[in-house]
Design an enzyme around this catalytic site. Structure first.
Site, PDB file in Angstrom:
ATOM      1  N   ASP A   8       0.869  -1.180   0.000  1.00 19.82           N
ATOM      2  CA  ASP A   8       0.000   0.000   0.000  1.00 19.82           C
ATOM      3  C   ASP A   8       0.907   1.233   0.000  1.00 19.82           C
ATOM      4  O   ASP A   8       2.135   1.134  -0.168  1.00 19.82           O
ATOM      5  CB  ASP A   8      -0.980  -0.043   1.188  1.00 19.82           C
ATOM      6  CG  ASP A   8      -0.300   0.123   2.538  1.00 19.82           C
ATOM      7  OD1 ASP A   8       0.955   0.164   2.604  1.00 19.82           O
ATOM      8  OD2 ASP A   8      -1.014   0.214   3.561  1.00 19.82           O
ATOM      9  N   HIS A  99      10.339 -24.115   8.483  1.00 21.48           N
ATOM     10  CA  HIS A  99       9.309 -24.907   9.161  1.00 21.48           C
ATOM     11  C   HIS A  99       7.923 -24.781   8.523  1.00 21.48           C
ATOM     12  O   HIS A  99       7.103 -25.693   8.651  1.00 21.48           O
ATOM     13  CB  HIS A  99       9.192 -24.484  10.632  1.00 21.48           C
ATOM     14  CG  HIS A  99      10.316 -25.027  11.475  1.00 21.48           C
ATOM     15  ND1 HIS A  99      10.286 -25.018  12.853  1.00 21.48           N
ATOM     16  CD2 HIS A  99      11.508 -25.580  11.126  1.00 21.48           C
ATOM     17  CE1 HIS A  99      11.407 -25.556  13.321  1.00 21.48           C
ATOM     18  NE2 HIS A  99      12.169 -25.902  12.287  1.00 21.48           N
ATOM     19  N   HIS A 134       7.731 -31.293   9.468  1.00 20.56           N
ATOM     20  CA  HIS A 134       7.114 -30.003   9.109  1.00 20.56           C
ATOM     21  C   HIS A 134       6.198 -30.155   7.904  1.00 20.56           C
ATOM     22  O   HIS A 134       5.198 -29.445   7.788  1.00 20.56           O
ATOM     23  CB  HIS A 134       8.203 -28.958   8.847  1.00 20.56           C
ATOM     24  CG  HIS A 134       9.141 -28.822  10.007  1.00 20.56           C
ATOM     25  ND1 HIS A 134       8.714 -28.309  11.223  1.00 20.56           N
ATOM     26  CD2 HIS A 134      10.445 -29.160  10.163  1.00 20.56           C
ATOM     27  CE1 HIS A 134       9.728 -28.345  12.074  1.00 20.56           C
ATOM     28  NE2 HIS A 134      10.789 -28.850  11.453  1.00 20.56           N
TER      29      HIS A 134
HETATM   30  C1  RB5 Z   1      -2.154   2.499   6.452  1.00 24.57           C
HETATM   31  O1  RB5 Z   1      -2.230   3.689   7.130  1.00 24.57           O
HETATM   32  C2  RB5 Z   1      -2.085   1.342   7.431  1.00 24.57           C
HETATM   33  O2  RB5 Z   1      -3.327   1.155   8.044  1.00 24.57           O
HETATM   34  C3  RB5 Z   1      -1.663   0.076   6.717  1.00 24.57           C
HETATM   35  O3  RB5 Z   1      -0.467   0.307   6.037  1.00 24.57           O
HETATM   36  C4  RB5 Z   1      -1.393  -1.134   7.586  1.00 24.57           C
HETATM   37  O4  RB5 Z   1      -0.534  -0.861   8.618  1.00 24.57           O
HETATM   38  C5  RB5 Z   1      -2.586  -1.906   8.009  1.00 24.57           C
HETATM   39  O5  RB5 Z   1      -2.485  -3.010   8.587  1.00 24.57           O
END
Ligand code: RB5
Length: 150
Positions: A8, A99, A134
């Site tokens: 993201d 594992h 495993h």
């Molecule tokens: C983004 O602000 C944040 O929520 C995302 O990168 C993440 O940490 C969510 O789990």
């Protein structure tokens, strides 16, 4: 080996470092997710990209990055056939392969620095699955998926 990597917006900058590191090491990289650190991009969409690249066979392994690594690791682990380890040190990354036969590595760009991130990636790429007992446990995970994802 083909590696798919997506993040993201929170993971965008670290993704650029990790992507270059992988290319320098000779891996073919599929890049996805946020196209800048400034414009919000859902970790859900980035996680779906990594997971589907791996489950479809387009990529051999995946790397998933968000702010903490938590959200994106939850998303990729919803996909049948994905075993994603959310790691915050080199040992965890190594053991996720040895594992758990992890096929996706997740970490948080707000949690680990560049040097640790690339060290974890190296451990994840280099460590073989130990198999034996495993393999039985990993097989049990597959059984759960076959039962729940009908
Ligand atoms: C983004 O602000 C944040 O929520 C995302 O990168 C993440 O940490 C969510 O789990």
């Amino acid at each position: 080996m083909i590696i798919t990597i997506a993040s993201d917006h929170a993971g965008y900058d670290l993704r650029q470092i990790v992507k270059k590191h992988l290319i320098d090491k000779g891996y073919e990289v599929i890049d996805g997710g946020a196209q800048s650190a400034d414009k919000p991009f859902s970790y859900v969409d980035a996680g779906i990209k990594v997971a589907t690249d791996v489950t479809s066979g387009k990529a051999d392994r995946g790397i998933a990055i968000c702010g903490t690594g938590i959200g994106i690791s939850v998303v990729v682990n919803k996909h049948k056939g994905i075993r994603c380890g959310l790691c915050c040190n080199e040992y965890m990354a190594r053991m996720s392969r040895q594992h758990n036969d992890a096929n996706v590595l997740a970490f948080g760009a707000r949690v680990v620095g560049q040097a640790l991130a690339t060290a974890m990636v190296d451990a994840f790429m280099d460590e073989p699955f130990a198999g034996e007992r495993h393999a039985v446990r990993v097989g049990q995970i597959g059984d759960i998926e076959n039962e729940l994802y009908k």
